[in-house]
Every structure is written in C-alpha cells, then in structure tokens.
Design an enzyme around this catalytic site. Structure first.
Site, PDB file in Angstrom:
ATOM      1  N   ARG A 147       0.827  -1.213   0.000  1.00 17.76           N
ATOM      2  CA  ARG A 147       0.000   0.000   0.000  1.00 17.76           C
ATOM      3  C   ARG A 147       0.860   1.262   0.000  1.00 17.76           C
ATOM      4  O   ARG A 147       0.431   2.305  -0.482  1.00 17.76           O
ATOM      5  CB  ARG A 147      -0.957   0.006   1.181  1.00 17.76           C
ATOM      6  N   ASP A 153      -3.698  -1.120  -2.037  1.00 16.31           N
ATOM      7  CA  ASP A 153      -4.199  -1.165  -0.658  1.00 16.31           C
ATOM      8  C   ASP A 153      -5.468  -2.006  -0.711  1.00 16.31           C
ATOM      9  O   ASP A 153      -6.417  -1.646  -1.418  1.00 16.31           O
ATOM     10  CB  ASP A 153      -4.496   0.262  -0.162  1.00 16.31           C
ATOM     11  N   ASN A 194      -1.892 -12.140   1.384  1.00 11.20           N
ATOM     12  CA  ASN A 194      -1.061 -12.175   2.590  1.00 11.20           C
ATOM     13  C   ASN A 194      -1.323 -11.006   3.535  1.00 11.20           C
ATOM     14  O   ASN A 194      -1.153 -11.155   4.744  1.00 11.20           O
ATOM     15  CB  ASN A 194       0.420 -12.186   2.171  1.00 11.20           C
ATOM     16  N   TYR A 233      -9.345 -10.532  15.395  1.00  8.80           N
ATOM     17  CA  TYR A 233      -8.401 -11.260  14.536  1.00  8.80           C
ATOM     18  C   TYR A 233      -8.854 -12.699  14.340  1.00  8.80           C
ATOM     19  O   TYR A 233      -8.929 -13.192  13.201  1.00  8.80           O
ATOM     20  CB  TYR A 233      -7.000 -11.211  15.152  1.00  8.80           C
ATOM     21  N   VAL A 263       5.426 -16.339  14.086  1.00 10.42           N
ATOM     22  CA  VAL A 263       6.685 -15.760  13.608  1.00 10.42           C
ATOM     23  C   VAL A 263       6.775 -14.338  14.157  1.00 10.42           C
ATOM     24  O   VAL A 263       5.839 -13.544  13.955  1.00 10.42           O
ATOM     25  CB  VAL A 263       6.717 -15.715  12.056  1.00 10.42           C
TER      26      VAL A 263
HETATM   27  P1  NAP Z   1       3.537  -7.833   9.072  1.00 12.46           P
HETATM   28  O1  NAP Z   1       5.021  -7.963   9.111  1.00 12.46           O
HETATM   29  O2  NAP Z   1       2.859  -6.853   9.970  1.00 12.46           O
HETATM   30  O3  NAP Z   1       3.114  -7.561   7.548  1.00 12.46           O
HETATM   31  C1  NAP Z   1       1.783  -7.305   7.216  1.00 12.46           C
HETATM   32  C2  NAP Z   1       1.732  -6.793   5.795  1.00 12.46           C
HETATM   33  O4  NAP Z   1       0.361  -6.489   5.470  1.00 12.46           O
HETATM   34  C3  NAP Z   1       2.517  -5.489   5.603  1.00 12.46           C
HETATM   35  O5  NAP Z   1       3.136  -5.497   4.352  1.00 12.46           O
HETATM   36  C4  NAP Z   1       1.434  -4.436   5.652  1.00 12.46           C
HETATM   37  O6  NAP Z   1       1.765  -3.240   4.985  1.00 12.46           O
HETATM   38  C5  NAP Z   1       0.338  -5.191   4.902  1.00 12.46           C
HETATM   39  N1  NAP Z   1      -0.960  -4.546   5.017  1.00 12.46           N
HETATM   40  C6  NAP Z   1      -1.640  -4.193   6.131  1.00 12.46           C
HETATM   41  N2  NAP Z   1      -2.769  -3.550   5.793  1.00 12.46           N
HETATM   42  C7  NAP Z   1      -2.800  -3.506   4.434  1.00 12.46           C
HETATM   43  C8  NAP Z   1      -3.701  -2.964   3.482  1.00 12.46           C
HETATM   44  N3  NAP Z   1      -4.812  -2.306   3.860  1.00 12.46           N
HETATM   45  N4  NAP Z   1      -3.416  -3.120   2.159  1.00 12.46           N
HETATM   46  C9  NAP Z   1      -2.293  -3.762   1.759  1.00 12.46           C
HETATM   47  N5  NAP Z   1      -1.382  -4.260   2.615  1.00 12.46           N
HETATM   48  C10 NAP Z   1      -1.651  -4.132   3.934  1.00 12.46           C
HETATM   49  O7  NAP Z   1       2.816  -9.217   9.372  1.00 12.46           O
HETATM   50  P2  NAP Z   1       3.201 -10.753   9.050  1.00 12.46           P
HETATM   51  O8  NAP Z   1       3.432 -11.407  10.348  1.00 12.46           O
HETATM   52  O9  NAP Z   1       4.209 -10.816   7.984  1.00 12.46           O
HETATM   53  O10 NAP Z   1       1.781 -11.259   8.525  1.00 12.46           O
HETATM   54  C11 NAP Z   1       1.539 -11.691   7.192  1.00 12.46           C
HETATM   55  C12 NAP Z   1       0.284 -12.540   7.184  1.00 12.46           C
HETATM   56  O11 NAP Z   1       0.510 -13.726   7.975  1.00 12.46           O
HETATM   57  C13 NAP Z   1      -0.938 -11.849   7.804  1.00 12.46           C
HETATM   58  O12 NAP Z   1      -2.101 -12.193   7.066  1.00 12.46           O
HETATM   59  C14 NAP Z   1      -1.023 -12.466   9.188  1.00 12.46           C
HETATM   60  O13 NAP Z   1      -2.330 -12.446   9.712  1.00 12.46           O
HETATM   61  C15 NAP Z   1      -0.535 -13.883   8.910  1.00 12.46           C
HETATM   62  N6  NAP Z   1      -0.032 -14.579  10.105  1.00 12.46           N
HETATM   63  C16 NAP Z   1       1.075 -14.134  10.761  1.00 12.46           C
HETATM   64  C17 NAP Z   1       1.531 -14.825  11.891  1.00 12.46           C
HETATM   65  C18 NAP Z   1       2.735 -14.390  12.653  1.00 12.46           C
HETATM   66  O14 NAP Z   1       3.037 -15.014  13.700  1.00 12.46           O
HETATM   67  N7  NAP Z   1       3.476 -13.390  12.230  1.00 12.46           N
HETATM   68  C19 NAP Z   1       0.826 -15.952  12.337  1.00 12.46           C
HETATM   69  C20 NAP Z   1      -0.284 -16.381  11.646  1.00 12.46           C
HETATM   70  C21 NAP Z   1      -0.714 -15.699  10.521  1.00 12.46           C
HETATM   71  P3  NAP Z   1       2.351  -1.945   5.780  1.00 12.46           P
HETATM   72  O15 NAP Z   1       3.833  -2.190   5.945  1.00 12.46           O
HETATM   73  O16 NAP Z   1       2.034  -0.803   4.872  1.00 12.46           O
HETATM   74  O17 NAP Z   1       1.628  -1.877   7.091  1.00 12.46           O
END
Ligand code: NAP
Length: 249
Positions: free
Chosen positions: A36, A61, A88, A165, A198
């Site tokens: 975004r 976005d 994602n 969530y 993670v």
């Molecule tokens: P992260 O590092 O916070 O990354 C999230 C990403 O989503 C960022 O690139 C963020 O962009 C983007 N995003 C948020 N709102 C958005 C929007 N309106 N439009 C487009 N992009 C948007 O999180 P992550 O841990 O890598 O998570 C990735 C996925 O894995 C998520 O779906 C999460 O629910 C899932 N997940 C993660 C974990 C974990 O332990 N980390 C566990 C289970 C599932 P910005 O940088 O601009 O905010």
C-alpha cells in the site's frame, strides 16, 4: 531458472509477505510485490531485484477497491495473466484490549483487511487467474482462526482473546472453502496456510512469547501451496511447518 509464471503477493513489503515474494522469485516466477505504501513497496522490490530476482512493485491497498482494480489492470497490461495470488496482507487491530472492551470499530478494521480485502483482491484478479493453465490462490490464515481450536475454551488460542483477529481468520477460512468449491470449474485452486507464530511487526505487542521462527520458516507452507502442480489439492488448510501438516479448520 525461469518458469514464465506470474505471481502477486499482497502486503509484500515486509514480514512473511516479503519472504514469500523472495522465495517465489527464487523459484523463477515473475513476482509482483504489492504494497500500500509506494516508498516501502518500491524499496523492497528494488532490494530483491538487486539480487537478480524478477520482482516488480505494484501499489495496492486491499481496503481501496480502485487501487486493487488499477493493480489488476497493470498486471494485465504487463503480463497478460496471473498464475498465483497470495492474499497475505493482514492486521491485528486489538492488542491490549480485553475481549469485552473490543469495539465493533476494531472488529470492522480487522475485517476490512483480513476479510473484505481478500474478497476485493480475489474479485479483481480472478479474471487474470482464469487465463492460467494452473491457477493457485493462497490465503494467509492462522491457527487463531481455527474454530476447532477455539472450541477448546481453556486452550492456548481461545484464551488469547483476539476477538477481531480470530473471527476474521475464521471468516477467511470459510471464504477459502466457498471460493475453492466455486472456482473448481475454472481450474483455480484456493487453499489456506498457517505460517505458525513468527515474530514480525504484526505481533510486537503480543502478550505471549513470540518464539524464534524466521519469516523464511513462515513462508515455507504458503510458498508450497503457491507452487502446487495442476493436480494438487484445493480447499485445504496446511501448515505451519510443511505441506504435510494438516491444520484444523
Ligand atoms: P507484518 O510484518 O505486519 O506484515 C503485514 C503486511 O500487510 C505489511 O506489508 C502491511 O503493509 C500489509 N498490510 C496491512 N494492511 C494492508 C492494506 N490495507 N493493504 C495492503 N497491505 C496491507 O505481518 P506478518 O506477520 O508478515 O503477517 C503476514 C500474514 O501472515 C498476515 O495475514 C497475518 O495475519 C498472517 N499470520 C502471521 C503470523 C505471525 O506469527 N506473524 C501468524 C499467523 C498468521 P504496511 O507495511 O504498509 O503496514
């Protein structure tokens, strides 16, 4: 290695999404790193392209339908089709709020990205996925969205109290299954992945220990689902360690 396949990963500028972009591009795919924020997205894409990977930035976005439609038009003009869509992008909107104090606005904010954002992206990219001989959609879910695990009221997941969530990822799981059924006729596979816990920017405020898994560990299962062969499964929920891990819906 070149496959001529084309992928797009939402939320690709950081965290697990950025690593999914890297792993898919390393396998020879052309990957659109969708983000975004134009500065963050183009910087991440340039870093990966500097390593010789075919990674291209596209602004998107997931809460802004016009931006998603414009991204789909850009991919259509550049590549003509899409083989892999990884939904994602995700957020947690409620850290530090007890369940009874979570407002509908907080739930709505989570659903805007984690649920409606996936519908927006899927709606925009299905016409391009229909042009692929082996289209795959991967939805980034979570064990926290498993209704089976949440039904253990004293269990590790229910007691985290992530009302917005958990329910958004449960809705995403249902979306995954309904899309999987409907899109079988188009030969489009739709599956859900859990990356496991993670440490990323998503969960810096988590009250529980975040462990030591890397984004590369978290990307393994979504990438495996993104690379399924034409006779691979649809409507499955897999992870966190490998494609052999069957996650409970
Ligand atoms: P992260 O590092 O916070 O990354 C999230 C990403 O989503 C960022 O690139 C963020 O962009 C983007 N995003 C948020 N709102 C958005 C929007 N309106 N439009 C487009 N992009 C948007 O999180 P992550 O841990 O890598 O998570 C990735 C996925 O894995 C998520 O779906 C999460 O629910 C899932 N997940 C993660 C974990 C974990 O332990 N980390 C566990 C289970 C599932 P910005 O940088 O601009 O905010």
């Amino acid at each position: 290695m070149t496959t001529n396949e084309v992928a797009l990963v939402t939320g690709g500028n950081k965290g697990i999404g950025r690593e999914i972009v890297r792993q898919l591009a390393t396998r020879g795919l052309t990957v659109y790193l969708a983000a975004r924020n134009p500065e963050l997205g183009s910087a991440a894409a340039q870093e990966l392209a500097a390593d010789g990977l075919d990674v291209r930035f596209v602004q998107l976005d997931v809460t802004d339908v016009a931006s998603v439609d414009a991204a789909a038009k850009q991919v259509e003009a550049d590549a003509g089709r899409l083989d892999v869509l990884v939904n994602n992008a995700g957020i947690v909107a409620e850290w530090g709020t007890s369940v009874a104090d979570i407002t509908a606005d907080q739930v709505r904010a989570a659903y805007e990205v984690n649920v409606f954002g996936v519908v927006t992206a899927t709606h925009a990219f299905v016409p391009l996925l229909r042009r692929s001989p082996n289209a795959r959609i991967v939805n980034m879910s979570s064990g926290l969205g498993s209704v089976n695990l949440l039904s253990e009221l004293d269990g590790r997941l229910a007691t985290q109290g992530l009302l917005a969530y958990s329910s958004s990822k449960a809705a995403l799981n249902a979306l995954t299954l309904v899309y999987a059924s409907a899109l079988r006729a188009d030969g489009i596979k739709v599956n859900a992945a859990t990356p496991g816990l993670v440490p990323t920017d998503l969960n810096t405020q988590a009250a529980v220990p975040r462990g030591s898994r890397t984004t590369a560990d978290g990307a393994v299962v979504p990438v495996a689902l993104a690379m399924l062969p034409v006779d691979g499964p649809t409507g499955v929920f897999r992870g966190p360690e490998s494609l052999a891990d069957v996650a409970p819906w």
